[in-house]
Design a protein around this motif. Structure first.
Motif: not given
Length: 167
Positions: A117-125
């Motif tokens: 979940r944290a990776w998804i936020g990082y990827r999107d940002a």
């Protein structure tokens, strides 16, 4: 990190490719992955998208590039989801065993879920930042999709490598 970066400008008179016009196959990426290991796998990212851009009439337009990058992004997204699901099964079973034995261990399946979940936020940002660097220009679309493709491939390798030695 080595990613294939193809940022060609649309040629005058070239027609824009549409999704149904794309000449795409995962073959170039799969063939590359069959010949390399470790960090060298990153060099395979974008191989099929690059072939698509060459093989598709209008593949060098922003629409064509975006479509080709998106098709390979889908390939990597499927691979990522497969690796994540396999790891989740392994860690859920491990967590259940630890609990049944009365072991007071961190819950690995929760940690895996939270990491993803944290990776998804990082990827999107990160990919939003890639788009922002184009200042609203038409290259922002393909740049964003290329970013999503590359980071998804990289995370796929992280998850696949997490399965090494577990099965």
């Amino acid at each position: 990190m080595k990613f294939v970066l193809i940022c060609a400008l649309a040629l005058s008179g070239a027609t824009a490719a549409t999704a149904q016009d794309l000449v795409y196959s995962n073959a170039a990426t799969e063939a590359c992955l069959a010949t390399v290991t470790g960090l060298d796998r990153l060099g395979c990212v974008g191989a099929s998208a690059g072939a698509c851009m060459v093989d598709t009439p209008g593949g060098d337009t922003t629409v064509g590039m975006g479509g080709c990058f998106d098709r390979e992004r889908q390939f990597w997204d499927d691979a990522l989801n497969e690796a994540y699901a396999a790891l989740m099964v392994i860690y859920t079973e491990s967590d259940a065993f630890a609990a049944s034995e009365g072991m007071n261990l961190p819950v690995q399946s929760d940690a895996l879920r939270d990491m993803q979940r944290a990776w998804i936020g990082y990827r999107d940002a990160r990919c939003d930042f890639e788009r922002a660097k184009w200042g609203g220009g038409t290259g922002g679309g393909p740049a964003t999709i290329q970013c999503l493709m590359g980071l998804t491939a990289e995370q796929t390798f992280v998850l696949r490598d997490g399965m090494d030695g577990l099965q």
